[in-house]
Design an enzyme around this catalytic site. Structure first.
Site, PDB file in Angstrom:
ATOM      1  N   ASP A   1     -34.423  14.790  28.733  1.00  0.00           N
ATOM      2  CA  ASP A   1     -33.908  14.669  27.560  1.00  0.00           C
ATOM      3  C   ASP A   1     -34.734  13.696  26.503  1.00  0.00           C
ATOM      4  O   ASP A   1     -35.737  13.573  26.867  1.00  0.00           O
ATOM      5  CB  ASP A   1     -32.330  13.644  27.609  1.00  0.00           C
ATOM      6  CG  ASP A   1     -32.815  12.333  28.626  1.00  0.00           C
ATOM      7  OD1 ASP A   1     -33.783  12.332  28.862  1.00  0.00           O
ATOM      8  OD2 ASP A   1     -31.723  12.086  28.943  1.00  0.00           O
TER       9      ASP A   1
ATOM     10  N   ASN B   1     -21.772   4.631  32.744  1.00  0.00           N
ATOM     11  CA  ASN B   1     -20.652   5.355  32.715  1.00  0.00           C
ATOM     12  C   ASN B   1     -20.614   6.781  33.631  1.00  0.00           C
ATOM     13  O   ASN B   1     -19.759   7.586  33.363  1.00  0.00           O
ATOM     14  CB  ASN B   1     -20.160   5.867  31.293  1.00  0.00           C
ATOM     15  CG  ASN B   1     -21.226   6.241  30.498  1.00  0.00           C
ATOM     16  OD1 ASN B   1     -22.318   6.926  31.381  1.00  0.00           O
ATOM     17  ND2 ASN B   1     -21.215   6.730  29.324  1.00  0.00           N
TER      18      ASN B   1
ATOM     19  N   HIS C   1     -23.158   8.733  33.276  1.00  0.00           N
ATOM     20  CA  HIS C   1     -24.083   9.941  32.526  1.00  0.00           C
ATOM     21  C   HIS C   1     -25.032  10.186  33.352  1.00  0.00           C
ATOM     22  O   HIS C   1     -25.728   9.491  34.070  1.00  0.00           O
ATOM     23  CB  HIS C   1     -24.272   9.707  31.072  1.00  0.00           C
ATOM     24  CG  HIS C   1     -25.153   8.670  30.747  1.00  0.00           C
ATOM     25  ND1 HIS C   1     -25.013   7.757  30.097  1.00  0.00           N
ATOM     26  CD2 HIS C   1     -26.381   8.680  31.339  1.00  0.00           C
ATOM     27  CE1 HIS C   1     -26.006   6.907  29.941  1.00  0.00           C
ATOM     28  NE2 HIS C   1     -26.863   7.509  30.553  1.00  0.00           N
TER      29      HIS C   1
ATOM     30  N   GLU D   1     -22.713  12.916  28.553  1.00  0.00           N
ATOM     31  CA  GLU D   1     -21.904  11.669  28.504  1.00  0.00           C
ATOM     32  C   GLU D   1     -20.386  12.223  29.116  1.00  0.00           C
ATOM     33  O   GLU D   1     -20.124  13.255  29.035  1.00  0.00           O
ATOM     34  CB  GLU D   1     -21.519  11.195  27.162  1.00  0.00           C
ATOM     35  CG  GLU D   1     -22.831  10.694  26.369  1.00  0.00           C
ATOM     36  CD  GLU D   1     -23.242   9.280  26.911  1.00  0.00           C
ATOM     37  OE1 GLU D   1     -22.707   8.732  27.761  1.00  0.00           O
ATOM     38  OE2 GLU D   1     -24.216   8.788  26.311  1.00  0.00           O
TER      39      GLU D   1
HETATM   40  C1  F6R Z   1     -33.279   9.036  31.012  1.00  0.00           C
HETATM   41  C2  F6R Z   1     -31.593   9.672  31.347  1.00  0.00           C
HETATM   42  C3  F6R Z   1     -30.455   8.681  31.673  1.00  0.00           C
HETATM   43  C4  F6R Z   1     -31.108   7.534  32.153  1.00  0.00           C
HETATM   44  C5  F6R Z   1     -29.818   6.411  32.391  1.00  0.00           C
HETATM   45  C6  F6R Z   1     -30.041   5.199  33.404  1.00  0.00           C
HETATM   46  O1  F6R Z   1     -34.102  10.424  30.549  1.00  0.00           O
HETATM   47  O2  F6R Z   1     -31.529  10.739  31.178  1.00  0.00           O
HETATM   48  O3  F6R Z   1     -29.497   9.438  31.906  1.00  0.00           O
HETATM   49  O4  F6R Z   1     -31.300   7.780  33.515  1.00  0.00           O
HETATM   50  O5  F6R Z   1     -29.179   6.197  31.218  1.00  0.00           O
HETATM   51  O6  F6R Z   1     -30.730   4.511  32.525  1.00  0.00           O
HETATM   52  P1  F6R Z   1     -31.600   3.340  33.133  1.00  0.00           P
HETATM   53  O7  F6R Z   1     -32.511   3.609  34.333  1.00  0.00           O
HETATM   54  O8  F6R Z   1     -32.356   2.579  31.951  1.00  0.00           O
HETATM   55  O9  F6R Z   1     -30.603   2.289  33.769  1.00  0.00           O
END
Ligand code: F6R
Length: 243
Positions: free
Chosen positions: A67, A136, A138, A143
């Site tokens: 992403d 959450n 995701h 989301e």
């Molecule tokens: C990042 C991504 C997100 C993160 C998720 C967890 O490329 O796609 O889905 O993997 O938000 O983020 P952290 O690792 O910062 O807790």
């Protein structure tokens, strides 16, 4: 689904790097699906260390990132393009032309998402997709929603994600409101999935996503249906799963 428990963040990172480097050793021109966020930083550090020792070679490796924020330029230090160069690409012998991150600056969202989806297909698909897990549920920027998104698309970020990500920006107002992300369908097409997760704050969502009902309200729950998923979590993140 295989779950490996690590005692702490460092051990989680080492196990994840082991799995990724095994993939690179077995198939030197493999396609790695990569993630950003705080969770994979230790994994990338470990891969860099092994690269420097001569134990893993990225010369033929290709990558596609999950992403990118919409609207951020590549030189913005909060863009995922910048993150990947800082934590991995600029530290190993990967060819820049073999790395791919959605282009957050492309004004035509549909065009960029279609290009990215076609690019992944043209590379023969993802051999192993690294994922983190949002509080959450995701994955990528998929989301909680009423249905699972199939392909790469543009999403509106939820308040909870903006809140979680504002620590990286000067204020919550500076967090972009949209992002381009691989869809759940794109992620599910990866041949293998490696999800890494650490910390007590993720314990509830780990239990819900991997032991609760499969629902688009918890996007990661769909991974229960993938036939080759490995979860590497530290003890804190795995503390609430049924034993
Ligand atoms: C990042 C991504 C997100 C993160 C998720 C967890 O490329 O796609 O889905 O993997 O938000 O983020 P952290 O690792 O910062 O807790």
């Amino acid at each position: 689904m295989k779950i490996y428990e690590a005692k702490d963040y460092q051990e989680m990172s080492r196990k994840a790097a082991n799995i990724l480097s095994a993939q690179v050793i077995l198939k030197p021109d493999c396609v790695l699906g990569l993630a950003t966020g705080s969770t994979p930083i230790g994994t990338y550090d470990q891969l860099v260390e092994w690269y420097k020792k001569g134990d893993v070679d990225f010369a033929e490796v290709k990558t596609v990132n999950l992403d990118e924020y919409r609207g951020l330029t590549r030189d913005n230090d909060q863009s995922y393009y910048y993150f990947m160069h800082k934590h991995l690409f600029d530290r190993v012998n990967i060819k820049p032309e073999n790395t791919n991150v959605p282009d957050g600056t492309e004004p035509d969202a549909d065009k960029e998402c279609a290009r990215y989806e076609a690019l992944i297909a043209s590379m023969g698909g993802v051999d192993i997709q690294l994922l983190g897990l949002g509080h959450n549920g995701h994955i990528g920027f998929n989301e909680p929603a009423g249905s699972f998104a199939r392909t790469t698309h543009c999403v509106d970020l939820t308040e909870s994600t903006i809140e979680a990500n504002k620590r990286f920006f000067a204020s919550a107002d500076d967090v972009p409101r949209q992002a381009f992300t691989m869809g759940i369908g794109t992620i599910m097409k990866a041949k293998k999935i490696l999800l890494i997760v650490n910390g007590e704050a993720k314990a509830d969502i780990v239990a819900k996503a991997f032991f609760g009902p499969i629902t688009p309200e918890v996007p990661a729950s769909i991974l229960q249906l993938h036939n080759d998923v490995v979860i590497v979590g530290d003890s804190a993140a795995l503390s609430k799963i049924p034993r």
